[in-house]
Design a protein around this motif. Sequence first.
Motif, mmCIF file in Angstrom:
data_model
loop_
_atom_site.group_PDB
_atom_site.id
_atom_site.type_symbol
_atom_site.label_atom_id
_atom_site.label_comp_id
_atom_site.label_asym_id
_atom_site.label_seq_id
_atom_site.Cartn_x
_atom_site.Cartn_y
_atom_site.Cartn_z
ATOM 1 N N HIS A 31 37.257 -50.769 -20.849
ATOM 2 C CA HIS A 31 36.516 -50.704 -19.589
ATOM 3 C C HIS A 31 36.803 -51.923 -18.727
ATOM 4 N N GLN A 32 36.493 -51.810 -17.464
ATOM 5 C CA GLN A 32 36.489 -52.922 -16.528
ATOM 6 C C GLN A 32 35.128 -52.911 -15.842
ATOM 7 N N ASN A 33 34.291 -53.879 -16.204
ATOM 8 C CA ASN A 33 32.930 -53.939 -15.669
ATOM 9 C C ASN A 33 32.182 -52.634 -15.930
ATOM 10 N N ALA A 34 32.392 -52.073 -17.114
ATOM 11 C CA ALA A 34 31.784 -50.821 -17.600
ATOM 12 C C ALA A 34 32.396 -49.572 -17.002
ATOM 13 N N ASN A 35 33.406 -49.708 -16.126
ATOM 14 C CA ASN A 35 34.125 -48.553 -15.600
ATOM 15 C C ASN A 35 35.226 -48.153 -16.574
ATOM 16 N N LEU A 36 35.357 -46.865 -16.823
ATOM 17 C CA LEU A 36 36.408 -46.396 -17.709
ATOM 18 C C LEU A 36 37.781 -46.694 -17.114
ATOM 19 N N ILE A 37 38.718 -47.104 -17.969
ATOM 20 C CA ILE A 37 40.089 -47.348 -17.538
ATOM 21 C C ILE A 37 41.039 -46.564 -18.429
ATOM 22 N N ASP A 38 42.240 -46.304 -17.899
ATOM 23 C CA ASP A 38 43.227 -45.550 -18.665
ATOM 24 C C ASP A 38 44.053 -46.486 -19.540
ATOM 25 N N ALA A 39 45.064 -45.923 -20.202
ATOM 26 C CA ALA A 39 45.859 -46.700 -21.151
ATOM 27 C C ALA A 39 46.628 -47.833 -20.485
ATOM 28 N N HIS A 40 46.833 -47.733 -19.168
ATOM 29 C CA HIS A 40 47.562 -48.763 -18.428
ATOM 30 C C HIS A 40 46.624 -49.758 -17.736
ATOM 31 N N GLY A 41 45.337 -49.613 -17.968
ATOM 32 C CA GLY A 41 44.375 -50.508 -17.361
ATOM 33 C C GLY A 41 43.940 -50.104 -15.970
ATOM 34 N N GLY A 42 44.386 -48.934 -15.519
ATOM 35 C CA GLY A 42 43.999 -48.448 -14.195
ATOM 36 C C GLY A 42 42.677 -47.712 -14.237
ATOM 37 N N PRO A 43 41.990 -47.608 -13.100
ATOM 38 C CA PRO A 43 40.681 -46.935 -13.068
ATOM 39 C C PRO A 43 40.793 -45.435 -13.298
ATOM 40 N N ILE A 44 39.798 -44.877 -13.947
ATOM 41 C CA ILE A 44 39.690 -43.427 -14.100
ATOM 42 C C ILE A 44 38.755 -42.910 -13.017
ATOM 43 N N TYR A 45 39.259 -41.954 -12.240
ATOM 44 C CA TYR A 45 38.465 -41.369 -11.150
ATOM 45 C C TYR A 45 37.852 -40.056 -11.612
ATOM 46 N N PHE A 46 36.715 -39.708 -11.025
ATOM 47 C CA PHE A 46 35.946 -38.549 -11.463
ATOM 48 C C PHE A 46 35.851 -37.450 -10.408
ATOM 49 N N GLY A 47 36.045 -37.815 -9.148
ATOM 50 C CA GLY A 47 35.776 -36.880 -8.067
ATOM 51 C C GLY A 47 36.635 -35.641 -8.052
ATOM 52 N N ASP A 48 37.842 -35.725 -8.607
ATOM 53 C CA ASP A 48 38.750 -34.584 -8.563
ATOM 54 C C ASP A 48 38.787 -33.798 -9.873
ATOM 55 N N LYS A 49 37.897 -34.149 -10.797
ATOM 56 C CA LYS A 49 37.937 -33.495 -12.105
ATOM 57 C C LYS A 49 37.001 -32.287 -12.169
ATOM 58 N N SER A 50 37.400 -31.311 -12.954
ATOM 59 C CA SER A 50 36.608 -30.096 -13.121
ATOM 60 C C SER A 50 35.386 -30.380 -13.984
ATOM 61 N N LYS A 51 34.484 -29.405 -14.002
ATOM 62 C CA LYS A 51 33.274 -29.553 -14.802
ATOM 63 C C LYS A 51 33.611 -29.705 -16.283
ATOM 64 N N SER A 52 34.561 -28.936 -16.758
ATOM 65 C CA SER A 52 34.924 -29.020 -18.173
ATOM 66 C C SER A 52 35.612 -30.345 -18.494
ATOM 67 N N ALA A 53 36.438 -30.850 -17.566
ATOM 68 C CA ALA A 53 37.109 -32.125 -17.795
ATOM 69 C C ALA A 53 36.100 -33.262 -17.831
ATOM 70 N N THR A 67 26.741 -46.165 -24.921
ATOM 71 C CA THR A 67 25.391 -45.861 -24.421
ATOM 72 C C THR A 67 25.214 -46.266 -22.959
ATOM 73 N N PHE A 68 26.252 -46.884 -22.375
ATOM 74 C CA PHE A 68 26.180 -47.298 -20.967
ATOM 75 C C PHE A 68 27.581 -47.311 -20.381
ATOM 76 N N MET A 69 27.759 -46.613 -19.277
ATOM 77 C CA MET A 69 29.030 -46.675 -18.551
ATOM 78 C C MET A 69 28.743 -46.631 -17.056
ATOM 79 N N ALA A 70 29.713 -47.084 -16.283
ATOM 80 C CA ALA A 70 29.538 -47.150 -14.829
ATOM 81 C C ALA A 70 30.562 -46.272 -14.118
ATOM 82 N N MET A 71 30.207 -45.888 -12.910
ATOM 83 C CA MET A 71 31.130 -45.239 -11.972
ATOM 84 C C MET A 71 31.065 -46.063 -10.681
ATOM 85 N N GLU A 72 32.117 -46.804 -10.404
ATOM 86 C CA GLU A 72 32.107 -47.658 -9.216
ATOM 87 C C GLU A 72 33.046 -47.158 -8.129
#
Length: 241
Positions: A31-53, A67-72
Amino acid sequence: MMLVFLHMHKAGGSAVVAAAHRSGLKLPAAHQNANLIDAHGGPIYFGDKSKSALKDIFKQQIDSGTTFMAMEWDFPNIDNLPDDLGLRLFTVLRDPLARAVSNYRMDKLNGWVSKRSTFPSYMNNHGLYRSANYYVKKLNNIGSREQVRPEHLSCALNALNRFDLVCVLEHRSMASNLATLGIGFDPSHYVNDLQSTPLFGDSIRALLAIDPVDAAAFVRRNAADYALYHRYAKITQFNIV
């Protein structure tokens, strides 16, 4: 149960993340400041993902003990968030002008924008956090240059109405409200840079000064964000302890 924190940029979010960590909540493994990151250290975005994803992402975090994660960086359509995983959504709002000025001053002090930049030139839609009606745009997952319409405000309010908790940074109720989520927040750990600015020397104060005319123009341009902010500021003012 997992807490999902919608981190509004420059609204005390890093202090909330630090408080969650001190309170014993488990942040994601990567994570970066509790934001999920990918294998390359880049941010994971949520806005374009499907409900199942989205469900797969949250379930993976829950299964790993988070037990705690952020979306920034963005926020998905709230209807796409799973309702069967025990997620608890919360966020913190700050007066829109104070939030924008804080961002402007931070970027100036860190050399991320020119020292000659003025506040109006900084708020040029170059990035969501530098655009008008940031809160409403983020909750609608729309671009920084898109025009906010009345229906966007309605959608933003409807989304926040489905959160478990909406705090307002300026209210003393914030610490007691966060305590209901198991987060021990000490307001002294959060430094309001609007209040600390006078501690700088005269040259720095001049560099960071905001013209009252520019501040008034900002308020007019951000009517949607102020409508949203005042909706929750009015609610929390009755919870001051």
